[in-house]
Design a protein around this motif. Structure first.
Motif, mmCIF file in Angstrom:
data_model
loop_
_atom_site.group_PDB
_atom_site.id
_atom_site.type_symbol
_atom_site.label_atom_id
_atom_site.label_comp_id
_atom_site.label_asym_id
_atom_site.label_seq_id
_atom_site.Cartn_x
_atom_site.Cartn_y
_atom_site.Cartn_z
ATOM 1 N N CYS A 23 -11.321 -0.650 -15.508
ATOM 2 C CA CYS A 23 -11.274 0.646 -16.198
ATOM 3 C C CYS A 23 -10.986 1.765 -15.209
ATOM 4 C CB CYS A 23 -12.576 0.907 -16.948
ATOM 5 S SG CYS A 23 -12.768 -0.138 -18.412
ATOM 6 N N ARG A 24 -11.593 1.717 -14.029
ATOM 7 C CA ARG A 24 -11.322 2.736 -13.002
ATOM 8 C C ARG A 24 -9.847 2.706 -12.601
ATOM 9 N NH1 ARG A 24 -15.079 5.474 -9.905
ATOM 10 N NH2 ARG A 24 -13.735 5.271 -8.097
ATOM 11 N N LEU A 25 -9.289 1.499 -12.472
ATOM 12 C CA LEU A 25 -7.873 1.368 -12.133
ATOM 13 C C LEU A 25 -7.006 1.968 -13.239
ATOM 14 C CD1 LEU A 25 -5.565 0.334 -10.393
ATOM 15 C CD2 LEU A 25 -5.839 -1.891 -11.503
ATOM 16 N N ALA A 26 -7.298 1.656 -14.489
ATOM 17 C CA ALA A 26 -6.528 2.208 -15.611
ATOM 18 C C ALA A 26 -6.626 3.730 -15.634
ATOM 19 C CB ALA A 26 -7.020 1.609 -16.925
ATOM 20 N N GLU A 27 -7.816 4.269 -15.407
ATOM 21 C CA GLU A 27 -8.000 5.717 -15.384
ATOM 22 C C GLU A 27 -7.196 6.351 -14.247
ATOM 23 O OE1 GLU A 27 -12.239 5.948 -15.111
ATOM 24 O OE2 GLU A 27 -12.519 5.601 -17.272
ATOM 25 N N ALA A 28 -7.176 5.696 -13.086
ATOM 26 C CA ALA A 28 -6.414 6.212 -11.943
ATOM 27 C C ALA A 28 -4.919 6.201 -12.251
ATOM 28 C CB ALA A 28 -6.705 5.378 -10.693
ATOM 29 N N MET A 29 -4.464 5.164 -12.926
ATOM 30 C CA MET A 29 -3.042 5.075 -13.268
ATOM 31 C C MET A 29 -2.633 6.178 -14.231
ATOM 32 S SD MET A 29 -2.683 0.957 -13.570
ATOM 33 C CE MET A 29 -0.930 0.936 -13.877
ATOM 34 N N ARG A 74 -0.306 6.610 -4.308
ATOM 35 C CA ARG A 74 -0.033 5.379 -3.568
ATOM 36 C C ARG A 74 -1.109 4.338 -3.862
ATOM 37 N NH1 ARG A 74 4.844 5.952 -3.099
ATOM 38 N NH2 ARG A 74 5.502 7.907 -2.221
ATOM 39 N N VAL A 75 -0.703 3.084 -3.879
ATOM 40 C CA VAL A 75 -1.617 1.970 -4.122
ATOM 41 C C VAL A 75 -2.793 2.026 -3.144
ATOM 42 C CG1 VAL A 75 -1.814 -0.565 -4.015
ATOM 43 C CG2 VAL A 75 0.156 0.484 -5.148
ATOM 44 N N ALA A 76 -2.526 2.394 -1.896
ATOM 45 C CA ALA A 76 -3.563 2.392 -0.857
ATOM 46 C C ALA A 76 -4.697 3.361 -1.125
ATOM 47 C CB ALA A 76 -2.930 2.713 0.501
ATOM 48 N N VAL A 77 -4.475 4.405 -1.906
ATOM 49 C CA VAL A 77 -5.529 5.406 -2.106
ATOM 50 C C VAL A 77 -6.312 5.216 -3.398
ATOM 51 C CG1 VAL A 77 -4.314 7.109 -0.685
ATOM 52 C CG2 VAL A 77 -4.014 7.120 -3.173
ATOM 53 N N VAL A 78 -5.929 4.256 -4.210
ATOM 54 C CA VAL A 78 -6.637 4.036 -5.474
ATOM 55 C C VAL A 78 -7.998 3.421 -5.172
ATOM 56 C CG1 VAL A 78 -6.609 2.832 -7.687
ATOM 57 C CG2 VAL A 78 -4.487 3.760 -6.742
ATOM 58 N N ASP A 79 -9.029 4.076 -5.650
ATOM 59 C CA ASP A 79 -10.394 3.607 -5.423
ATOM 60 C C ASP A 79 -10.899 2.922 -6.686
ATOM 61 O OD1 ASP A 79 -12.965 3.139 -4.575
ATOM 62 O OD2 ASP A 79 -13.587 5.236 -4.618
ATOM 63 N N VAL A 80 -11.084 1.616 -6.617
ATOM 64 C CA VAL A 80 -11.549 0.879 -7.796
ATOM 65 C C VAL A 80 -13.018 0.494 -7.695
ATOM 66 C CG1 VAL A 80 -9.261 -0.029 -8.359
ATOM 67 C CG2 VAL A 80 -10.779 -1.343 -6.866
ATOM 68 N N LEU A 81 -13.664 0.881 -6.615
ATOM 69 C CA LEU A 81 -15.064 0.517 -6.450
ATOM 70 C C LEU A 81 -15.945 1.313 -7.403
ATOM 71 C CD1 LEU A 81 -15.265 0.333 -2.557
ATOM 72 C CD2 LEU A 81 -14.902 -1.528 -4.181
ATOM 73 N N PRO A 98 0.798 -1.230 0.000
ATOM 74 C CA PRO A 98 0.000 0.000 0.000
ATOM 75 C C PRO A 98 0.830 1.279 0.000
ATOM 76 C CG PRO A 98 -0.661 -1.465 1.802
ATOM 77 C CD PRO A 98 0.532 -2.073 1.144
ATOM 78 N N SER A 99 2.093 1.202 0.454
ATOM 79 C CA SER A 99 2.919 2.409 0.511
ATOM 80 C C SER A 99 3.596 2.722 -0.817
ATOM 81 C CB SER A 99 3.986 2.264 1.605
ATOM 82 O OG SER A 99 4.924 1.255 1.247
ATOM 83 N N GLN A 100 3.601 1.778 -1.746
ATOM 84 C CA GLN A 100 4.212 2.027 -3.048
ATOM 85 C C GLN A 100 3.298 2.877 -3.925
ATOM 86 O OE1 GLN A 100 5.119 -1.940 -4.655
ATOM 87 N NE2 GLN A 100 7.257 -1.318 -4.679
ATOM 88 N N SER A 101 3.924 3.628 -4.819
ATOM 89 C CA SER A 101 3.138 4.338 -5.825
ATOM 90 C C SER A 101 2.780 3.347 -6.931
ATOM 91 C CB SER A 101 3.945 5.501 -6.410
ATOM 92 O OG SER A 101 4.994 4.998 -7.226
ATOM 93 N N LEU A 102 1.816 3.715 -7.759
ATOM 94 C CA LEU A 102 1.453 2.859 -8.881
ATOM 95 C C LEU A 102 2.650 2.656 -9.803
ATOM 96 C CD1 LEU A 102 -2.081 4.308 -9.644
ATOM 97 C CD2 LEU A 102 -1.565 2.079 -8.640
ATOM 98 N N THR A 103 3.433 3.705 -10.016
ATOM 99 C CA THR A 103 4.628 3.600 -10.854
ATOM 100 C C THR A 103 5.616 2.607 -10.252
ATOM 101 O OG1 THR A 103 4.340 5.882 -11.582
ATOM 102 C CG2 THR A 103 6.515 4.907 -11.901
ATOM 103 N N GLU A 104 5.841 2.697 -8.947
ATOM 104 C CA GLU A 104 6.761 1.767 -8.282
ATOM 105 C C GLU A 104 6.251 0.340 -8.367
ATOM 106 O OE1 GLU A 104 8.517 4.794 -4.851
ATOM 107 O OE2 GLU A 104 6.628 3.732 -4.510
ATOM 108 N N LEU A 105 4.946 0.157 -8.198
ATOM 109 C CA LEU A 105 4.355 -1.175 -8.305
ATOM 110 C C LEU A 105 4.584 -1.762 -9.695
ATOM 111 C CD1 LEU A 105 2.538 -3.551 -7.385
ATOM 112 C CD2 LEU A 105 0.583 -2.162 -8.120
ATOM 113 N N ASP A 107 -2.852 9.807 -12.302
ATOM 114 C CA ASP A 107 -1.807 10.120 -11.326
ATOM 115 C C ASP A 107 -0.999 8.859 -11.015
ATOM 116 O OD1 ASP A 107 -0.171 11.072 -9.341
ATOM 117 O OD2 ASP A 107 -1.775 11.430 -7.890
ATOM 118 N N PRO A 108 -0.008 8.539 -11.836
ATOM 119 C CA PRO A 108 0.780 7.328 -11.611
ATOM 120 C C PRO A 108 1.618 7.372 -10.328
ATOM 121 C CG PRO A 108 1.595 8.525 -13.546
ATOM 122 C CD PRO A 108 0.375 9.230 -13.065
ATOM 123 N N ALA A 109 1.781 8.567 -9.744
ATOM 124 C CA ALA A 109 2.564 8.682 -8.513
ATOM 125 C C ALA A 109 1.729 8.425 -7.260
ATOM 126 C CB ALA A 109 3.206 10.068 -8.435
#
Length: 169
Positions: free
Chosen positions: A136-142, A149-156, A26-33, A145-147
């Motif tokens: 699709c929500r995950l792709a849009e979030a990436m 954090r994984v923990a704040v991405v809302d895919v619901l 959860p502490s990694q950014s999407l880019t780091e992941l 803002d690719p920077a």
């Protein structure tokens, strides 16, 4: 690779299904992941010739996963080198039915297309659609803002948070 025993006897399209395990931090950014997953998969490339049954046997377990993700990388523009010969690819489409309850295909082009195949005995159309909406929500979030954090991405999808926090809690 030449190091594969019996490679000189192999003929055909060498496509393989390789399981991928992704640990979320959860502490990694999407880019780091994404960079970490790519690096981990690169380390495994020398072993990607192994068949899925060999991998399952080596793991000492039964079924390891039940979802299939496919990225089809066909030339899709008019400037393709394939269009400069007498032979050209005019269309590429996949009609096969995956042997898994879920199968996701990403088809590149001017706009990327997503197709989610599903076993209708296990998933109804609405459930499959919600899964695709989440992706699709995950792709849009990436992209947005690719920077982050994984923990704040809302895919619901709409209404799910209320159901999870209210109805199911």
């Amino acid at each position: 690779p030449a190091e594969i025993p019996g490679i000189e006897q192999m003929v055909g399209l060498l496509i393989n299904t390789v399981p991928v395990r992704v640990r979320l931090d959860p502490s990694q950014s999407l880019t780091e992941l994404m960079a970490r997953v790519q690096e981990e998969q690169s380390r495994l490339s020398d072993h990607q010739y192994l068949g899925l049954s060999d991998i399952q046997r080596a793991a000492g377990q039964g079924e390891l996963f039940d979802t299939l993700y496919v990225f089809e990388n066909y030339p899709s523009n008019a400037d393709s080198i394939y269009d400069r010969t007498d032979l050209s690819i005019t269309s590429a489409d996949e009609y096969g039915i995956p042997h898994y309850p879920l199968g996701l295909c990403l088809l590149p082009g001017k706009k990327m297309r997503l197709r989610l195949g599903h076993d209708t005995d296990l998933f109804d159309v609405d459930t499959a659609r919600q899964m695709l909406d989440r992706l699709c929500r995950l792709a849009e979030a990436m992209v947005a803002d690719p920077a982050q954090r994984v923990a704040v991405v809302d895919v619901l999808v709409a209404g799910e948070r209320e159901r999870l926090l209210g109805e199911f809690n």
